[in-house]
Motif scaffolding. Structure first.
Motif, PDB file in Angstrom:
ATOM      1  N   TYR A  46       8.819   9.689  -7.441  1.00 51.69           N
ATOM      2  CA  TYR A  46       9.453   9.767  -6.125  1.00 51.69           C
ATOM      3  C   TYR A  46       8.388   9.738  -5.032  1.00 51.69           C
ATOM      4  O   TYR A  46       8.512   8.985  -4.060  1.00 51.69           O
ATOM      5  CB  TYR A  46      10.316  11.031  -6.030  1.00 51.69           C
ATOM      6  N   THR A  47       7.323  10.528  -5.185  1.00 51.75           N
ATOM      7  CA  THR A  47       6.280  10.562  -4.151  1.00 51.75           C
ATOM      8  C   THR A  47       5.598   9.206  -4.005  1.00 51.75           C
ATOM      9  O   THR A  47       5.260   8.799  -2.895  1.00 51.75           O
ATOM     10  CB  THR A  47       5.236  11.669  -4.394  1.00 51.75           C
ATOM     11  N   LYS A  48       5.420   8.490  -5.118  1.00 50.36           N
ATOM     12  CA  LYS A  48       4.817   7.152  -5.050  1.00 50.36           C
ATOM     13  C   LYS A  48       5.729   6.187  -4.301  1.00 50.36           C
ATOM     14  O   LYS A  48       5.266   5.360  -3.518  1.00 50.36           O
ATOM     15  CB  LYS A  48       4.542   6.614  -6.455  1.00 50.36           C
ATOM     16  N   GLN A  49       7.014   6.279  -4.552  1.00 47.10           N
ATOM     17  CA  GLN A  49       7.957   5.378  -3.887  1.00 47.10           C
ATOM     18  C   GLN A  49       8.105   5.700  -2.399  1.00 47.10           C
ATOM     19  O   GLN A  49       8.351   4.805  -1.586  1.00 47.10           O
ATOM     20  CB  GLN A  49       9.322   5.423  -4.578  1.00 47.10           C
ATOM     21  N   VAL A  50       7.954   6.966  -2.055  1.00 44.75           N
ATOM     22  CA  VAL A  50       8.132   7.388  -0.665  1.00 44.75           C
ATOM     23  C   VAL A  50       6.848   7.211   0.154  1.00 44.75           C
ATOM     24  O   VAL A  50       6.908   7.108   1.380  1.00 44.75           O
ATOM     25  CB  VAL A  50       8.650   8.851  -0.616  1.00 44.75           C
ATOM     26  N   ALA A  51       5.698   7.116  -0.488  1.00 50.45           N
ATOM     27  CA  ALA A  51       4.419   7.009   0.231  1.00 50.45           C
ATOM     28  C   ALA A  51       4.404   5.901   1.281  1.00 50.45           C
ATOM     29  O   ALA A  51       3.988   6.141   2.427  1.00 50.45           O
ATOM     30  CB  ALA A  51       3.265   6.852  -0.762  1.00 50.45           C
ATOM     31  N   PRO A  52       4.865   4.673   0.971  1.00 49.54           N
ATOM     32  CA  PRO A  52       4.861   3.637   2.008  1.00 49.54           C
ATOM     33  C   PRO A  52       5.817   3.942   3.162  1.00 49.54           C
ATOM     34  O   PRO A  52       5.552   3.574   4.305  1.00 49.54           O
ATOM     35  CB  PRO A  52       5.306   2.365   1.273  1.00 49.54           C
ATOM     36  N   ILE A  53       6.898   4.629   2.867  1.00 50.87           N
ATOM     37  CA  ILE A  53       7.852   5.012   3.911  1.00 50.87           C
ATOM     38  C   ILE A  53       7.212   6.047   4.829  1.00 50.87           C
ATOM     39  O   ILE A  53       7.345   5.978   6.055  1.00 50.87           O
ATOM     40  CB  ILE A  53       9.160   5.554   3.296  1.00 50.87           C
ATOM     41  N   ILE A  54       6.491   6.985   4.236  1.00 55.85           N
ATOM     42  CA  ILE A  54       5.771   8.009   4.999  1.00 55.85           C
ATOM     43  C   ILE A  54       4.801   7.331   5.975  1.00 55.85           C
ATOM     44  O   ILE A  54       4.743   7.691   7.148  1.00 55.85           O
ATOM     45  CB  ILE A  54       5.015   8.959   4.034  1.00 55.85           C
ATOM     46  N   GLN A  55       4.057   6.364   5.479  1.00 54.32           N
ATOM     47  CA  GLN A  55       3.118   5.632   6.345  1.00 54.32           C
ATOM     48  C   GLN A  55       3.860   4.875   7.443  1.00 54.32           C
ATOM     49  O   GLN A  55       3.415   4.842   8.591  1.00 54.32           O
ATOM     50  CB  GLN A  55       2.287   4.656   5.522  1.00 54.32           C
ATOM     51  N   GLU A  56       4.966   4.281   7.092  1.00 55.58           N
ATOM     52  CA  GLU A  56       5.751   3.485   8.032  1.00 55.58           C
ATOM     53  C   GLU A  56       6.205   4.296   9.241  1.00 55.58           C
ATOM     54  O   GLU A  56       6.278   3.778  10.357  1.00 55.58           O
ATOM     55  CB  GLU A  56       6.963   2.902   7.291  1.00 55.58           C
ATOM     56  N   ILE A  57       6.508   5.568   9.038  1.00 50.12           N
ATOM     57  CA  ILE A  57       6.983   6.412  10.145  1.00 50.12           C
ATOM     58  C   ILE A  57       5.853   7.242  10.761  1.00 50.12           C
ATOM     59  O   ILE A  57       6.101   8.140  11.548  1.00 50.12           O
ATOM     60  CB  ILE A  57       8.152   7.315   9.706  1.00 50.12           C
TER      61      ILE A  57
END
Length: 125
Positions: A46-57
Motif C-alpha cells: 500500500y505504501t509503495k502504491q501511495v508514494a507517487p500520490i503523496i509526491q503528487e500532492i
C-alpha cells in the motif's frame, strides 16, 4: 476499532485543517497470528502504491518505523509500526483520499490493519 474515518472526522479536516499544514501520526497494528507478516507486506505494498500520490500532492513521508518495545506506558497498547506523513493542507489530504488510484491502494491498507490510530499534529517548534 475502525480503520476508516467517520464523516465527523472528515469534517474536522475540512473545518480546522483545510488550508493548514499538518503531520499525521499513524499508529498501526497489523492483523495478527500467523498472518502478521503477510499483513505487514500488504501494508508496505500500500505504501509503495501511495508514494507517487503523496509526491503528487506535495506531501512527504517523514518516517516509517517498526515498534519493538514500550518504554513508558501500558505494554498492552503495543503498536507494530509508526508512520509520519506531512500534508501541506487538509485540502490536499482530502483530494488524495478521493482519488480513484488511492481508493484502489487503500483496499490493501484496510485488509492489512487490525486497528490504527491517526493523530493530526501541528508543528510547534
Amino acid at each position: 476499532m475502525s480503520v476508516h474515518p467517520t464523516q465527523e472526522q472528515l469534517t474536522i479536516i475540512k473545518q480546522k485543517y483545510y488550508d493548514k499544514p499538518f503531520t499525521m501520526v499513524n499508529l498501526l497494528q497489523f492483523k495478527g497470528g500467523n498472518k502478521k507478516e503477510e499483513s505487514r507486506r500488504m501494508y508496505h505494498e500500500y505504501t509503495k502504491q501511495v508514494a507517487p500520490i503523496i509526491q503528487e500532492i506535495n506531501a512527504k513521508v517523514i518516517y516509517l518505523g517498526v515498534v519493538h518495545d514500550v518504554f513508558i506506558g501500558d505494554s498492552n497498547d503495543m503498536w507494530d509500526e509508526v508512520l509520519l506523513v506531512y500534508y501541506p493542507s487538509g485540502k490536499m489530504f482530502l483530494q488524495m483520499i478521493a482519488m480513484e488510484k488511492y481508493q484502489h491502494a487503500n483496499t490493501l491498507r484496510e485488509a492489512a490493519l487490525e486497528k490504527c490510530v491517526l493523530l493530526i499534529t501541528e508543528k510547534l517548534i
